[in-house]
Design a protein around this motif. Structure first.
Motif, PDB file in Angstrom:
ATOM      1  N   ARG A  73       5.780   6.449   3.398  1.00 47.92           N
ATOM      2  CA  ARG A  73       6.486   6.615   4.672  1.00 47.92           C
ATOM      3  C   ARG A  73       7.933   6.124   4.585  1.00 47.92           C
ATOM      4  NH1 ARG A  73       1.434   7.128   5.947  1.00 47.92           N
ATOM      5  NH2 ARG A  73       0.801   8.272   7.805  1.00 47.92           N
TER       6      ARG A  73
ATOM      7  N   ARG B 212      -9.248   2.896  -1.714  1.00 47.50           N
ATOM      8  CA  ARG B 212      -8.578   2.418  -2.924  1.00 47.50           C
ATOM      9  C   ARG B 212      -8.979   0.981  -3.237  1.00 47.50           C
ATOM     10  NH1 ARG B 212      -4.298   5.581  -0.938  1.00 47.50           N
ATOM     11  NH2 ARG B 212      -3.439   3.843   0.251  1.00 47.50           N
ATOM     12  N   GLU B 213      -9.077   0.167  -2.184  1.00 44.12           N
ATOM     13  CA  GLU B 213      -9.461  -1.227  -2.388  1.00 44.12           C
ATOM     14  C   GLU B 213     -10.843  -1.336  -3.021  1.00 44.12           C
ATOM     15  OE1 GLU B 213      -6.560  -3.410  -2.154  1.00 44.12           O
ATOM     16  OE2 GLU B 213      -8.415  -4.587  -1.836  1.00 44.12           O
TER      17      GLU B 213
ATOM     18  N   ASP C 169      -3.790   3.412  -8.610  1.00 43.20           N
ATOM     19  CA  ASP C 169      -4.436   4.143  -7.523  1.00 43.20           C
ATOM     20  C   ASP C 169      -4.472   5.636  -7.821  1.00 43.20           C
ATOM     21  OD1 ASP C 169      -4.898   1.853  -6.170  1.00 43.20           O
ATOM     22  OD2 ASP C 169      -3.201   2.045  -4.792  1.00 43.20           O
TER      23      ASP C 169
ATOM     24  N   PRO D  49      -4.592   6.693   6.803  1.00 42.33           N
ATOM     25  CA  PRO D  49      -4.019   5.771   5.820  1.00 42.33           C
ATOM     26  C   PRO D  49      -4.872   4.519   5.637  1.00 42.33           C
ATOM     27  CG  PRO D  49      -2.325   6.559   7.293  1.00 42.33           C
ATOM     28  CD  PRO D  49      -3.620   7.041   7.852  1.00 42.33           C
TER      29      PRO D  49
ATOM     30  N   TRP E   5      -6.602   3.457   2.200  1.00 42.47           N
ATOM     31  CA  TRP E   5      -6.408   2.126   1.632  1.00 42.47           C
ATOM     32  C   TRP E   5      -7.752   1.466   1.324  1.00 42.47           C
ATOM     33  CZ3 TRP E   5      -8.164  -2.448   3.867  1.00 42.47           C
ATOM     34  CH2 TRP E   5      -7.830  -3.608   3.147  1.00 42.47           C
TER      35      TRP E   5
ATOM     36  N   GLN F 116      -7.170   6.406 -10.267  1.00 38.65           N
ATOM     37  CA  GLN F 116      -8.461   6.319  -9.552  1.00 38.65           C
ATOM     38  C   GLN F 116      -8.710   7.567  -8.716  1.00 38.65           C
ATOM     39  OE1 GLN F 116     -10.988   4.318  -9.279  1.00 38.65           O
ATOM     40  NE2 GLN F 116     -10.393   2.354 -10.186  1.00 38.65           N
TER      41      GLN F 116
ATOM     42  N   ASP G  56       0.834  -1.202   0.000  1.00 39.34           N
ATOM     43  CA  ASP G  56       0.000   0.000   0.000  1.00 39.34           C
ATOM     44  C   ASP G  56       0.871   1.255   0.000  1.00 39.34           C
ATOM     45  OD1 ASP G  56      -2.819   1.040   0.270  1.00 39.34           O
ATOM     46  OD2 ASP G  56      -1.777   2.122   1.876  1.00 39.34           O
ATOM     47  N   GLU G  57       0.349   2.308  -0.618  1.00 36.33           N
ATOM     48  CA  GLU G  57       1.145   3.524  -0.785  1.00 36.33           C
ATOM     49  C   GLU G  57       1.499   4.169   0.554  1.00 36.33           C
ATOM     50  OE1 GLU G  57      -1.327   6.375  -3.009  1.00 36.33           O
ATOM     51  OE2 GLU G  57      -1.400   7.481  -1.133  1.00 36.33           O
ATOM     52  N   SER G  58       0.690   3.917   1.588  1.00 32.80           N
ATOM     53  CA  SER G  58       1.039   4.506   2.878  1.00 32.80           C
ATOM     54  C   SER G  58       2.403   3.990   3.356  1.00 32.80           C
ATOM     55  CB  SER G  58      -0.046   4.209   3.914  1.00 32.80           C
ATOM     56  OG  SER G  58      -0.312   2.824   3.977  1.00 32.80           O
TER      57      SER G  58
END
Lengths: 217, 439
Positions: free
Chosen positions: A95, B316-317, A139, B309, B313, A142, A89-91
């Motif tokens: 980070r 996005r999912e 993402d 976050p 997520w 989107q 995931d981009e988080s």
């Protein structure tokens, strides 16, 4: 680029670490100088051995990989940190980049990607698993659609796009100035404009943006 | 109770009707008594006056100088005799038991008296001259006197019977009084008893009601506590399962992948290489599945980086899986919330997004979190088909509401068919600072 790339491995799973070590040591020009089973140990060993590259997991007991990367890069900015993680995931990516890591790999990466990532960060460049790049790009598209926003990339001039790519690859302003035959001041101004136009605030965000846009991989 | 009140009312009605009836009986009894007495007195008076008058006529007849002159007296006497006989017959119809003897004596005397008088009617002038005074004073006067005495006695008896009748009436009245008193007393007593019973019964009902109320309040509270515990336990379970999957099972698959790479690196022959690539592909699929399972149970970002976050997520999912466009707008504070608040908001948003993609046929969802002085406001707004919240209470709404209520928050659904749905949640931050202090 040094003749031999000295590598520190940090992962709390011994089997995985052993496998990785075996894989890397067979590569010509790679040598694993130390192994750590946790974030704190990785920080200490990086300080002690001053490796060229640290390959590190995020989820580790005591201190996680992101915090360890921050400390390692703080202490020795020349060390290239490759994050090798289960998360896509981009988080986690953002980070990690903010903490100073320059490459982000999935744990299901092919051998070739691992080797390429280590070579890239040893040269001061960035690298992302193709899968990570793809997910981040999807993402991003989107998210743009959800906000009904135009892609701000269109706002950049040709020269700014050139500089964005070089910066995202990890080159310093001085290197960019030399490559493009520009003054350091001009490159600096361009960089500021790029960050403003794209609403970015740090090199980490700039790199993430470039990955999302497919400018670098 | 109904029987008690019914009985009381019946008793009161009965006593009223009874006393009216008895009073009427008393009054008519009194009037009858008086009329009876008066008519008998009158009859007696007639008998007495007939006797008096007969004396006068008898004397005049006896003393009359010529027999011719006595004819008028004689017929007057005959009329008197008839009159007195008819009065006697009238009186005889209503004789009291005590009057029978004196009345028969009177009858006899009168009969004798008329017989004696009858004899004198047959006398010739010589006999009349011989007897006239002596007969009148020695024979007729004493007879008349004794008749009058008997008549007086009968009058006395008549008066006595009136007195007795009056006494009887008095007694009946007294009896009525005591019956009425008794009925009144009974009515009052049963009324008092009924009142006491009613009060007792009501008090018992009230005590029972308040006991049940407090019982149900306690039961509700413990149910709520239990469900809060269950939610916490479920969340803890999910967290540990997710972590276990992520940190252990997935790492084993990573190790298998790595070893497959190592073997491939050794340059095996074609059949082995093909098998190894198959192992590698399966290990990658297994790794993906485990990771997805772990994320679905509880996304690691929620514990690693915080709420925003995790929500990003999640958005996005959902977008990747369903094409739903999710916008998340949240301030920095959202990441500093205590664990329970983070979990609550995350689960509510997760459920709401699931509803949007499953039922609402929405294309865009906006999730907004903002913090005010002492409250967190969460709103989830979609442009879907909407529903009637009065009628539809499924869709996991109850579960969401339950989570919010545990943290002392409020949960509102604003939805109309065709106009989309907005969920609004308010969570108090007062508990938040308390939790922060205790933590």
């Amino acid at each position: 680029m040094p003749d031999t790339i000295r590598i520190l491995l940090a992962d709390d799973h011994n089997v995985l670490r052993d496998g990785l070590r075996l894989l890397l040591e067979r590569q010509p020009g790679f040598t694993v100088v130390a192994e750590a089973a946790g974030g704190r140990e990785a920080v200490d060993l990086a300080e002690e051995h001053a490796p060229d590259v640290v390959v590190m997991d995020i989820a580790m007991p005591g201190m996680n990989g992101i915090e360890a990367a921050r400390r390692i890069v703080d202490n020795r900015p020349n060390i290239g940190v490759v994050i090798l993680s289960m998360h896509y995931d981009e988080s986690y990516v953002l980070r990690s980049l903010k903490a100073g890591a320059r490459a982000y790999l999935m744990k299901d990466s092919l051998k070739a990607d691992v080797i390429e990532a280590i070579r890239a960060v040893a040269q001061g460049n960035s690298f992302f698993s193709p899968r990570i790049s793809r997910i981040l790009q999807e993402d991003y598209i989107q998210a743009l659609a959800a906000r009904n926003e135009e892609d701000s990339y269109e706002l950049l001039t040709e020269r700014e796009r050139e500089i964005l790519q070089l910066a995202a690859e990890g080159r310093t302003n001085k290197e960019i100035a030399n490559l493009l035959n520009l003054s350091l001041y001009t490159v600096d101004t361009h960089r500021t404009h790029i960050l403003q136009k794209l609403n970015l605030h740090s090199v980490a965000e700039l790199i993430l943006y470039s990955v999302r846009k497919g400018i670098i991989s | 109770m109904v029987a008690g009140f019914g009985g009381l009312l019946f008793l009161m009605a009965l006593s009223a009707v009874g006393s009216l009836f008895l009073l009427r009986g008393l009054r008519s009894g009194d009037a009858g008594l008086q009329a009876h007495f008066l008519s008998r007195s009158q009859t007696l008076e007639q008998i007495r006056s007939a006797i008096y008058l007969s004396g006068t006529f008898a004397r005049d007849y006896l003393l009359a100088p010529a027999p011719d002159g006595s004819i008028a007296q004689r017929s007057a006497l005959t009329a008197l005799r008839k009159e007195s006989e008819s009065s006697l017959q009238t009186y005889a119809r209503s004789l009291g038991p005590e009057e029978v003897k004196p009345f028969h004596a009177l009858e006899k005397q009168i009969e004798d008296y008329w017989q004696v008088l009858d004899r004198t009617f047959r006398w010739g002038p010589a006999e009349r001259a011989k007897f006239e005074y002596a007969f009148f004073y020695d024979e007729l006067v004493p007879r008349r006197t004794s008749m009058l005495q008997i008549a007086d006695r009968i009058a006395e008896l008549n008066e006595l019977s009136l007195k007795r009748g009056n006494e009887q009436l008095g007694q009946r009245f007294g009896r009525l009084q005591s019956i009425l008193g008794l009925v009144d007393g009974l009515t009052f007593l049963s009324g008092a008893l009924l009142a006491a019973f009613t009060i007792h019964y009501l008090l018992r009902l009230e005590a029972e009601a308040s006991r049940r109320l407090s019982e149900s309040v306690a039961a509700k509270a413990s149910l709520r506590e239990l469900s809060a515990k269950l939610l916490r336990a479920q969340e803890d379970e999910r967290r540990s399962l997710s972590r276990e999957l992520h940190d252990e099972a997935a790492q084993k698959f990573s190790a298998i992948l790595m070893e497959a790479e190592n073997l491939l690196d050794l340059g095996p022959g074609e059949p082995v290489r093909a098998r190894l690539e198959c192992v590698r592909a399966q290990a990658r699929i297994g790794l993906d599945e485990i990771r997805n399972m772990a994320l679905l149970l509880r996304p690691s970002m929620l514990d690693d980086f915080g709420l925003v976050p995790a929500l990003n997520w999640q958005g996005r999912e959902i977008a990747r899986r369903t094409g739903l466009r999710v916008q998340v707008a949240a301030g920095e504070l959202a990441d500093e919330l205590p664990e329970e608040h983070r979990t609550c908001i995350y689960r509510v948003v997760q459920e709401a997004l699931n509803n949007c993609s499953r039922h609402a046929r929405a294309s865009t969802v906006q999730v907004a979190i903002r913090a005010e002085s002492n409250q967190i406001h969460l709103s989830i707004q979609d442009d879907g088909s909407g529903f009637d919240p009065q009628r539809v209470r499924g869709l996991g709404l109850l579960g969401m509401e339950e989570r919010v209520r545990h943290l002392g928050g409020s949960f509102d659904v604003d939805s109309h068919p065709g106009l989309g749905t907005t969920l609004k949640v308010k969570l108090p931050l007062a508990t938040l600072t308390e939790i922060a202090v205790h933590a």
